[in-house]
Design a protein around this motif. Structure first.
Motif, PDB file in Angstrom:
ATOM      1  N   THR A 154     -11.726  -1.316   2.467  1.00 41.56           N
ATOM      2  CA  THR A 154     -10.824  -2.302   3.035  1.00 41.56           C
ATOM      3  C   THR A 154     -11.647  -3.357   3.769  1.00 41.56           C
ATOM      4  O   THR A 154     -12.881  -3.293   3.792  1.00 41.56           O
ATOM      5  CB  THR A 154      -9.802  -1.647   3.986  1.00 41.56           C
ATOM      6  N   HIS A 159     -11.591  -5.464  -1.270  1.00 43.81           N
ATOM      7  CA  HIS A 159     -10.203  -5.795  -0.955  1.00 43.81           C
ATOM      8  C   HIS A 159      -9.895  -7.195  -1.506  1.00 43.81           C
ATOM      9  O   HIS A 159     -10.782  -8.057  -1.542  1.00 43.81           O
ATOM     10  CB  HIS A 159     -10.011  -5.768   0.568  1.00 43.81           C
ATOM     11  N   SER A 199     -14.522   5.191  -0.293  1.00 42.13           N
ATOM     12  CA  SER A 199     -13.694   4.228   0.423  1.00 42.13           C
ATOM     13  C   SER A 199     -13.908   4.426   1.916  1.00 42.13           C
ATOM     14  O   SER A 199     -14.915   5.000   2.337  1.00 42.13           O
ATOM     15  CB  SER A 199     -12.220   4.372   0.030  1.00 42.13           C
ATOM     16  N   ALA A 233       0.838  -1.203   0.000  1.00 44.91           N
ATOM     17  CA  ALA A 233       0.000   0.000   0.000  1.00 44.91           C
ATOM     18  C   ALA A 233       0.872   1.251   0.000  1.00 44.91           C
ATOM     19  O   ALA A 233       2.004   1.232   0.480  1.00 44.91           O
ATOM     20  CB  ALA A 233      -0.914   0.005   1.217  1.00 44.91           C
ATOM     21  N   SER A 245      -9.143   2.450   3.928  1.00 45.62           N
ATOM     22  CA  SER A 245      -8.194   1.867   2.987  1.00 45.62           C
ATOM     23  C   SER A 245      -7.139   2.887   2.572  1.00 45.62           C
ATOM     24  O   SER A 245      -7.441   4.064   2.342  1.00 45.62           O
ATOM     25  CB  SER A 245      -8.931   1.369   1.740  1.00 45.62           C
TER      26      SER A 245
END
Length: 367
Positions: free
Chosen positions: A204, A238, A274, A117, A277
């Motif tokens: 996420t 995810h 989102s 990430a 995340s």
């Protein structure tokens, strides 16, 4: 029991391969996030291939799956990884690795963490409860100076070893021709998107990521109905949740893109929804609107924790309900200034040459 068996496998492999010499030209790539070479590793390896030095690059790319048979195969992979770790000059990781953290590392082997990430909002690594410790990292490459504090804590490594070279995969986001090509590819694959405003939902997971996985449901049918025909909704869960289907009614304006590269989806997205995340860092590079859907914010902050004040960091409106999301989109109550602030606070490099910088540093480590 699983951890004990893994430990025995790694220790036995280490014992038998420790006497083998380190190959001065060998670079090992290890990932459990993908089944093929992609993202950071793909771009970095391409840069290394341009070198006039004859590097031996070994790729241990195997996506982790939480099934009994997959775990058995991964145990065998641990043994092979240990052999390659003991015989490589540089080991590149994009996630935490059990063999690396549970062996005595050779002094001639340099381990580099190239986290998958771009950054971290939620706490991770050493800052959360773990099944095995993190150690033996020599360097960590990050997007910018602003991430040194959190990554130093997460990997229990000194800030001097955190190197802000940029994130290789983000070079794509600075390549207008590449992004335009992605857009055409997505329109060919999903013709319904062309001419519509595209809302991308990319959250996420909840849980520990390996043995407990949960997610927050977003009512896609309700969103689509209220937004109308002018909009299309694309969702990508995810990677740990790629089997999740959020569209129970099979609407033409709702697309399950769990198998599609997220940057390709960025190329057509007009707004990103989102939560916690780190993908919001990537998307901020494009300076397009972001909405945060966090109905469990207080619970998540209590149970997982953040590296930053979430409300202060948020690069857009924080919504707790679908109605709030719909209102934000229809009235376009975005905050592009906060998006730009995130981009320039957390990314030190905006030249699309991060893969080159990373490859050059790896070559320095190779000697």
């Amino acid at each position: 029991m699983e951890k004990f068996i893994a430990y025995i496998v790694v220790k036995l492999a280490w014992f038998f391969t420790w006497p083998m010499p380190v190959k001065k030209n060998k670079i090992l790539f290890i990932s459990y996030f993908e089944s093929k070479l992609t993202g950071n590793f793909k771009l970095i390896s391409k840069e290394l291939e341009k070198s006039d030095k004859d590097y031996e690059m070994v790729f241990m790319i195997r996506k982790f799956k939480n099934t009994l048979w997959a775990k058995f195969k991964y145990l065998f992979s641990f043994a092979v990884q240990t052999y390659h770790i003991n015989t490589s000059a540089v080991v590149l990781l994009d996630g935490n690795n059990f063999p690396v953290s549970n062996i005595k590392k050779k002094d001639d082997t340099k381990v580099v963490q190239i986290w998958h990430a771009c950054g971290g909002i939620k706490k991770f690594g050493c800052d959360i409860s773990r099944r095995f410790p993190i150690k033996n990292y020599g360097y960590v490459y990050v997007a910018g100076e602003a991430f040194k504090e959190s990554f130093s804590s997460a990997f229990d490594i000194s800030k001097e070893r955190i190197i802000p070279l940029g994130v290789a995969k983000t070079d794509i986001l600075y390549d207008k021709d590449k992004m335009e090509g992605y857009k055409k590819e997505i329109y060919r694959r999903y013709p319904v998107l062309e001419g519509k405003k595209v809302v991308l939902y990319a959250p996420t997971f909840r849980g520990d990521g390996a043995f407990e996985l949960k997610y927050v449901n977003l009512d896609m049918a309700y969103l689509s109905r209220k937004l109308g025909e002018e909009y299309a909704i694309v969702y990508k869960m995810h990677p740990f949740l790629e089997k999740i289907n959020l569209d129970k009614n099979g609407s033409d304006n709702i697309i399950n893109a769990n198998k599609v590269d997220i940057y390709k989806l960025f190329s057509v997205a007009d707004v990103l929804i989102s939560d916690y995340s780190a993908i919001i860092f990537d998307y901020s590079i494009l300076e397009k609107p972001i909405i945060l859907y966090t109905p469990d914010l207080e619970e998540y902050e209590r149970d997982r924790g953040f590296y930053y004040d979430y409300k202060e960091l948020a690069p857009g409106p924080i919504c707790k309900t679908e109605k709030e999301i719909i209102n934000t989109i229809l009235t376009e109550q975005y905050d592009l200034e906060k998006v730009r602030n995130m981009k320039y606070k957390f990314f030190d490099h905006h030249d699309g040459k991060s893969a080159k910088r990373v490859a050059e540093h790896i070559e320095e480590l190779m000697g």
